[in-house]
Design a protein around this motif. Structure first.
Motif, PDB file in Angstrom:
ATOM      1  N   ASP A 283       0.836  -1.207   0.000  1.00 47.02           N
ATOM      2  CA  ASP A 283       0.000   0.000   0.000  1.00 47.02           C
ATOM      3  C   ASP A 283       0.870   1.256   0.000  1.00 47.02           C
ATOM      4  O   ASP A 283       0.591   2.218  -0.716  1.00 47.02           O
ATOM      5  N   HIS A 284       1.927   1.234   0.828  1.00 41.48           N
ATOM      6  CA  HIS A 284       2.837   2.381   0.899  1.00 41.48           C
ATOM      7  C   HIS A 284       3.516   2.627  -0.443  1.00 41.48           C
ATOM      8  O   HIS A 284       3.774   3.780  -0.815  1.00 41.48           O
ATOM      9  N   GLU A 285       3.826   1.557  -1.169  1.00 43.14           N
ATOM     10  CA  GLU A 285       4.487   1.678  -2.474  1.00 43.14           C
ATOM     11  C   GLU A 285       3.509   2.027  -3.585  1.00 43.14           C
ATOM     12  O   GLU A 285       3.908   2.208  -4.736  1.00 43.14           O
ATOM     13  N   GLY A 286       2.210   2.120  -3.247  1.00 42.10           N
ATOM     14  CA  GLY A 286       1.219   2.432  -4.262  1.00 42.10           C
ATOM     15  C   GLY A 286       0.958   1.292  -5.224  1.00 42.10           C
ATOM     16  O   GLY A 286       0.624   1.511  -6.393  1.00 42.10           O
ATOM     17  N   LEU A 287       1.095   0.062  -4.734  1.00 38.82           N
ATOM     18  CA  LEU A 287       0.939  -1.119  -5.588  1.00 38.82           C
ATOM     19  C   LEU A 287      -0.143  -2.045  -5.032  1.00 38.82           C
ATOM     20  O   LEU A 287       0.056  -3.264  -4.929  1.00 38.82           O
ATOM     21  N   GLU A 288      -1.261  -1.477  -4.684  1.00 40.41           N
ATOM     22  CA  GLU A 288      -2.356  -2.255  -4.117  1.00 40.41           C
ATOM     23  C   GLU A 288      -2.735  -3.403  -5.057  1.00 40.41           C
ATOM     24  O   GLU A 288      -2.813  -3.230  -6.269  1.00 40.41           O
ATOM     25  N   GLY A 289      -2.947  -4.574  -4.461  1.00 37.50           N
ATOM     26  CA  GLY A 289      -3.353  -5.733  -5.240  1.00 37.50           C
ATOM     27  C   GLY A 289      -2.223  -6.606  -5.718  1.00 37.50           C
ATOM     28  O   GLY A 289      -2.450  -7.736  -6.165  1.00 37.50           O
ATOM     29  N   VAL A 290      -0.985  -6.122  -5.624  1.00 36.89           N
ATOM     30  CA  VAL A 290       0.169  -6.937  -6.007  1.00 36.89           C
ATOM     31  C   VAL A 290       0.442  -7.949  -4.904  1.00 36.89           C
ATOM     32  O   VAL A 290       0.413  -7.618  -3.711  1.00 36.89           O
ATOM     33  N   ARG A 291       0.689  -9.179  -5.269  1.00 42.04           N
ATOM     34  CA  ARG A 291       0.980 -10.223  -4.286  1.00 42.04           C
ATOM     35  C   ARG A 291       2.441 -10.157  -3.863  1.00 42.04           C
ATOM     36  O   ARG A 291       3.296  -9.673  -4.623  1.00 42.04           O
ATOM     37  N   THR A 292       2.729 -10.657  -2.668  1.00 42.51           N
ATOM     38  CA  THR A 292       4.099 -10.670  -2.168  1.00 42.51           C
ATOM     39  C   THR A 292       4.462 -12.067  -1.660  1.00 42.51           C
ATOM     40  O   THR A 292       3.591 -12.845  -1.282  1.00 42.51           O
TER      41      THR A 292
END
Length: 313
Positions: A283-292
């Motif tokens: 969320d902080h990186e502005g990449l909502e929805g990306v899996r980790t």
């Protein structure tokens, strides 16, 4: 300068990180101490811009300090005199050709140029990759060998040790003591059947880890294309479609985070997964929805991830 044997020997043997730069601030050569500090090999940094070398990989020099260092290079070139910053831990000495023109710069960094936390993060990154290689090979052995109970038990114990080391290293990277993840037992080969095939683009600049992870995903029944850099991955994405992009964060050149941002900007439709030795705040990186996925990951984590993607969850 380095053509003379005495200078060459002193350059290689120096305990201070030293590099030779051309007048465009491209790296020509570096001694072992410098390579250890930046966490890269000579072929990886030779011919690359100094700015890129010091802002990527294990080093990741802070922007303010990097700006000061580059300004020092420019002063040494412009004034044709050594430029030294004792407080910041670097110096640049111009070297002249036989016509009196500045030919190269000798850069010397103090071993404590980077704060200890930065150095520790770089070491942890490399150790994570080593644990990934060891653990992955142990699991592939368990799946492929017709081993007796004693051999299987020893492999399982070695795998558990790798998991424990990974948990400890994760605590170090995060800077806090956290509850250890319970190591998952290795499943027998007949319980790990292949999944429906996914087309996967895997991006990792460590060649051993890249090959191993590719073997693991192929073993699980998927079509895998390997890439060593974000730039190469973008070229491959322009040539053929993929279902999944799985990328490491710390890449030489463009980072894994920037790769994912660029893929999203292009509007490509595929599942994006970022792997890192520590938790990434999506969320902080502005990449909502990306899996980790946290490294070092094992075959079970990869299988669960791909199962979930295949199921559309």
């Amino acid at each position: 300068m380095l053509q003379e044997a005495n200078y060459e020997g002193a350059f290689r043997a120096s305990t201070h990180p030293c590099a030779l730069l051309d007048t465009h601030l491209l790296v020509i050569d570096a001694n072992p101490a410098y390579l250890a500090l930046v966490g890269q090999s000579l072929p990886q940094i030779r011919g690359r811009a100094l700015r890129d070398v010091l802002s990527a990989g294990a080093l990741r020099c802070e922007p303010g300090r990097l700006a000061g260092l580059l300004a020092s290079c420019e002063r040494a070139l412009a004034e044709r005199m050594p430029d030294t910053s004792v407080g910041d831990g670097f110096s640049h000495v111009p070297i002249f050709d036989r016509h009196g023109r500045v030919e190269t710069l000798l850069q010397t960094l103090d071993k404590h140029f980077i704060p200890s936390g930065k150095t520790l993060a770089g070491v942890a990154h490399e150790l994570n990759n080593l644990l990934q290689v060891i653990g992955g090979n142990l699991q592939l052995l368990m799946r492929s060998l017709s081993a007796d109970d004693s051999t299987r038990r020893r492999l399982s114990q070695a795998g558990s040790a790798v998991d424990a080391a990974a948990d400890l290293l994760r605590d170090v990277r995060q800077g806090v003591a956290q509850a250890r993840a319970i190591a998952q037992p290795v499943c027998p080969a007949d319980e790990c059947g292949p999944l429906s095939s996914l087309r996967i683009l895997f991006v990792e600049d460590d060649p051993t880890l890249r090959m191993l992870a590719g073997e693991v995903m192929t073993e699980l029944g998927h079509e895998v294309c390997l890439s060593e850099s974000a730039e190469e991955a973008l070229e491959q994405l322009s040539r053929q479609p993929f279902d999944v992009l799985l990328t490491d964060v710390g890449l030489a050149g463009m980072s894994g985070l920037d790769l994912v941002r660029e893929v999203r900007r292009q509007g490509q439709r595929l599942t994006l997964v970022i792997a890192s030795g520590s938790l990434v705040d999506i969320d902080h990186e502005g990449l909502e929805g990306v899996r980790t996925m946290v490294k070092p990951y094992d075959i079970h984590q990869v299988r669960t991830l791909l199962d979930t993607i295949q199921a559309g969850a």
